[in-house]
Design a protein around this motif. Structure first.
Motif, PDB file in Angstrom:
ATOM      1  N   GLN A 179      18.564  96.395  45.795  1.00  0.00           N
ATOM      2  CA  GLN A 179      17.780  95.174  45.603  1.00  0.00           C
ATOM      3  C   GLN A 179      18.050  94.520  44.251  1.00  0.00           C
ATOM      4  N   LEU A 180      18.505  95.308  43.293  1.00  0.00           N
ATOM      5  CA  LEU A 180      18.705  94.755  41.954  1.00  0.00           C
ATOM      6  C   LEU A 180      20.177  94.571  41.608  1.00  0.00           C
ATOM      7  N   VAL A 181      21.052  94.568  42.592  1.00  0.00           N
ATOM      8  CA  VAL A 181      22.475  94.403  42.313  1.00  0.00           C
ATOM      9  C   VAL A 181      22.761  92.968  41.919  1.00  0.00           C
ATOM     10  N   SER A 182      23.907  92.752  41.283  1.00  0.00           N
ATOM     11  CA  SER A 182      24.283  91.407  40.853  1.00  0.00           C
ATOM     12  C   SER A 182      24.611  90.539  42.061  1.00  0.00           C
ATOM     13  N   ALA A 183      24.596  89.246  41.851  1.00  0.00           N
ATOM     14  CA  ALA A 183      24.901  88.306  42.942  1.00  0.00           C
ATOM     15  C   ALA A 183      26.306  88.529  43.477  1.00  0.00           C
ATOM     16  N   ALA A 184      27.244  88.863  42.580  1.00  0.00           N
ATOM     17  CA  ALA A 184      28.635  89.071  42.999  1.00  0.00           C
ATOM     18  C   ALA A 184      28.738  90.287  43.913  1.00  0.00           C
ATOM     19  N   ASN A 185      28.071  91.384  43.527  1.00  0.00           N
ATOM     20  CA  ASN A 185      28.114  92.586  44.351  1.00  0.00           C
ATOM     21  C   ASN A 185      27.425  92.367  45.692  1.00  0.00           C
ATOM     22  N   ALA A 186      26.325  91.605  45.668  1.00  0.00           N
ATOM     23  CA  ALA A 186      25.623  91.301  46.916  1.00  0.00           C
ATOM     24  C   ALA A 186      26.523  90.496  47.840  1.00  0.00           C
ATOM     25  N   ALA A 187      27.248  89.528  47.283  1.00  0.00           N
ATOM     26  CA  ALA A 187      28.157  88.702  48.084  1.00  0.00           C
ATOM     27  C   ALA A 187      29.263  89.556  48.680  1.00  0.00           C
ATOM     28  N   HIS A 226      19.734  84.701  55.691  1.00  0.00           N
ATOM     29  CA  HIS A 226      19.703  83.289  56.065  1.00  0.00           C
ATOM     30  C   HIS A 226      21.136  82.798  56.213  1.00  0.00           C
ATOM     31  N   VAL A 227      21.355  81.884  57.139  1.00  0.00           N
ATOM     32  CA  VAL A 227      22.702  81.389  57.409  1.00  0.00           C
ATOM     33  C   VAL A 227      23.324  80.747  56.164  1.00  0.00           C
ATOM     34  N   ASN A 228      22.510  80.086  55.354  1.00  0.00           N
ATOM     35  CA  ASN A 228      23.038  79.485  54.115  1.00  0.00           C
ATOM     36  C   ASN A 228      23.467  80.554  53.117  1.00  0.00           C
ATOM     37  N   HIS A 229      22.729  81.651  53.084  1.00  0.00           N
ATOM     38  CA  HIS A 229      23.068  82.755  52.184  1.00  0.00           C
ATOM     39  C   HIS A 229      24.381  83.408  52.621  1.00  0.00           C
ATOM     40  N   LYS A 235      31.906  82.093  51.152  1.00  0.00           N
ATOM     41  CA  LYS A 235      32.654  81.090  50.396  1.00  0.00           C
ATOM     42  C   LYS A 235      33.031  81.633  49.022  1.00  0.00           C
ATOM     43  N   THR A 236      32.109  82.393  48.409  1.00  0.00           N
ATOM     44  CA  THR A 236      32.355  82.973  47.092  1.00  0.00           C
ATOM     45  C   THR A 236      33.472  84.010  47.147  1.00  0.00           C
ATOM     46  N   ILE A 237      33.457  84.868  48.151  1.00  0.00           N
ATOM     47  CA  ILE A 237      34.403  85.994  48.227  1.00  0.00           C
ATOM     48  C   ILE A 237      35.737  85.590  48.842  1.00  0.00           C
ATOM     49  N   THR A 238      35.700  84.780  49.908  1.00  0.00           N
ATOM     50  CA  THR A 238      36.930  84.479  50.655  1.00  0.00           C
ATOM     51  C   THR A 238      37.452  83.068  50.428  1.00  0.00           C
ATOM     52  N   GLY A 239      36.598  82.170  49.946  1.00  0.00           N
ATOM     53  CA  GLY A 239      37.002  80.780  49.804  1.00  0.00           C
ATOM     54  C   GLY A 239      36.864  79.986  51.083  1.00  0.00           C
ATOM     55  N   HIS A 240      36.339  80.630  52.143  1.00  0.00           N
ATOM     56  CA  HIS A 240      36.191  79.967  53.446  1.00  0.00           C
ATOM     57  C   HIS A 240      34.741  80.041  53.905  1.00  0.00           C
ATOM     58  N   THR A 241      34.347  79.104  54.744  1.00  0.00           N
ATOM     59  CA  THR A 241      33.004  79.118  55.308  1.00  0.00           C
ATOM     60  C   THR A 241      32.947  80.118  56.461  1.00  0.00           C
ATOM     61  N   THR A 242      31.728  80.395  56.894  1.00  0.00           N
ATOM     62  CA  THR A 242      31.534  81.320  58.014  1.00  0.00           C
ATOM     63  C   THR A 242      32.264  80.839  59.262  1.00  0.00           C
ATOM     64  N   MET A 243      32.086  79.573  59.595  1.00  0.00           N
ATOM     65  CA  MET A 243      32.716  79.047  60.813  1.00  0.00           C
ATOM     66  C   MET A 243      34.234  78.998  60.701  1.00  0.00           C
ATOM     67  N   GLN A 244      34.764  78.785  59.515  1.00  0.00           N
ATOM     68  CA  GLN A 244      36.224  78.810  59.345  1.00  0.00           C
ATOM     69  C   GLN A 244      36.776  80.203  59.629  1.00  0.00           C
ATOM     70  N   LEU A 245      36.090  81.224  59.155  1.00  0.00           N
ATOM     71  CA  LEU A 245      36.536  82.606  59.382  1.00  0.00           C
ATOM     72  C   LEU A 245      36.411  82.992  60.850  1.00  0.00           C
ATOM     73  N   ILE A 246      35.309  82.571  61.486  1.00  0.00           N
ATOM     74  CA  ILE A 246      35.133  82.856  62.916  1.00  0.00           C
ATOM     75  C   ILE A 246      36.228  82.162  63.721  1.00  0.00           C
ATOM     76  N   ALA A 247      36.465  80.880  63.417  1.00  0.00           N
ATOM     77  CA  ALA A 247      37.482  80.114  64.146  1.00  0.00           C
ATOM     78  C   ALA A 247      38.871  80.713  63.951  1.00  0.00           C
TER      79      ALA A 247
END
Length: 301
Positions: A179-187, A226-229, A235-247
């Motif tokens: 719960q207390l990890v950094s935003a980068a590790n969470a991503a 949440h879908v936005n999260h 986007k932070t880790i891969t540079g792509h959106t969720t739908m781009q990766l799915i597609a």
């Protein structure tokens, strides 16, 4: 998707009548495990429920989730929510304890019950109790059971408070890691879980096989974010959106099926989750610049 067991179906399996509270008050009930051991009962199927459940069970069991199986021994507290499919397999023939079932509406005055860590999945929802802890929780459930069958006019208000206390008592026993990890590790963690979930849908090996998850919302619900999260993490880790990766992964599978099978365009379209073949053709052409039929023909030439 796993089938959904309704509250009404749950009561039918127990050969009991559904007890309803006043409109808007939700539903609450509590059973002794011993009373649920019906003769000639059928095994419980792998499914989701449309109600929340808290179980205090003494005895050996296996709890099967989508991606793991948890062996339990002695006494455990188990919290499950309607979004997570599971299958409870009894190992010990004789088991004792309590099963509490309630709807989201019953707990509504305290906020979103599904947001409590205990209901987030097997990592936090299964609490193994030590011998000195077992007696405390057994007494807690005994008090709730007595209150439920008493005649106090405000008993359901009291039971709501007891239910909230029970959730907090259990959560204190198993601190929530991460719960207390950094935003980068969470991503990174979310991106890794997403990639694993995405890959579990492939390869498609039969025409009867259909993609279970197709949208960003589908994946966010499975990962309990949440879908936005989810989109921000990817986007932070891969540079792509969720739908781009799915597609991208769907296109990879579409090319494989077009090259290596003799399935019709309609069969491939259906397996990839498209309602109409022309929707698949439009998708494929927008990503590759050629129609599925043209791509297939060029692979044969």
């Amino acid at each position: 998707m796993a089938p959904v067991t309704s509250l009404q179906t749950f009561y039918q399996q127990l050969h009991r009548e559904t007890e309803q509270l006043s409109p808007g008050a939700g539903h609450f009930n509590l059973f002794r495990v011993e009373d649920l051991e019906l003769p000639n009962s059928k095994p419980v199927s792998y499914s989701r429920r449309d109600f929340f459940k808290i179980s205090l069970v003494t005895g050996d069991s296996k709890i099967h989730y989508a991606d793991r199986t948890v062996d339990t021994h002695g006494t455990v507290l188990v919290f499950t929510n309607p979004m997570i499919p599971f299958f409870w397999e009894r190992i010990s023939k004789r088991q004792t304890g309590f099963v509490c079932v309630f709807t989201e509406a019953f707990f509504a005055r305290y906020g979103q019950i599904k947001d409590f860590p205990a209901f987030q999945g097997p990592a936090t929802g299964i609490v193994q109790l030590a011998d000195d802890q077992t007696g405390h929780f057994q007494e807690f459930f005994e008090r709730m059971y007595a209150e439920l069958h008493g005649d106090y006019i405000f008993k359901y208000d009291l039971l709501r408070n007891q239910l909230l206390e029970l959730v907090h008592e259990a959560q204190k026993l198993q601190p929530i890691s991460g719960q207390l990890v950094s935003a980068a590790n969470a991503a990174e963690r979310i991106a890794g879980l997403f990639a694993e979930l995405l890959e579990r849908q492939f390869p498609i090996e039969m025409t009867s096989q259909v993609l279970r998850l197709r949208s960003a919302k589908d994946y966010a619900q499975q990962l309990h974010v949440h879908v936005n999260h989810l989109n921000k993490a990817l986007k932070t880790i891969t540079g792509h959106t969720t739908m781009q990766l799915i597609a991208e992964r769907m296109m990879q599978e579409a090319r494989i099926l077009l090259k290596s099978t003799d399935w019709t365009i309609g069969e491939i379209s259906r397996s990839l989750g498209f309602e109409e073949p022309n929707h698949f053709s439009a998708f494929f052409k927008s990503k590759s610049g050629q129609s599925p039929n043209h791509f297939r023909q060029t692979q044969k030439d």
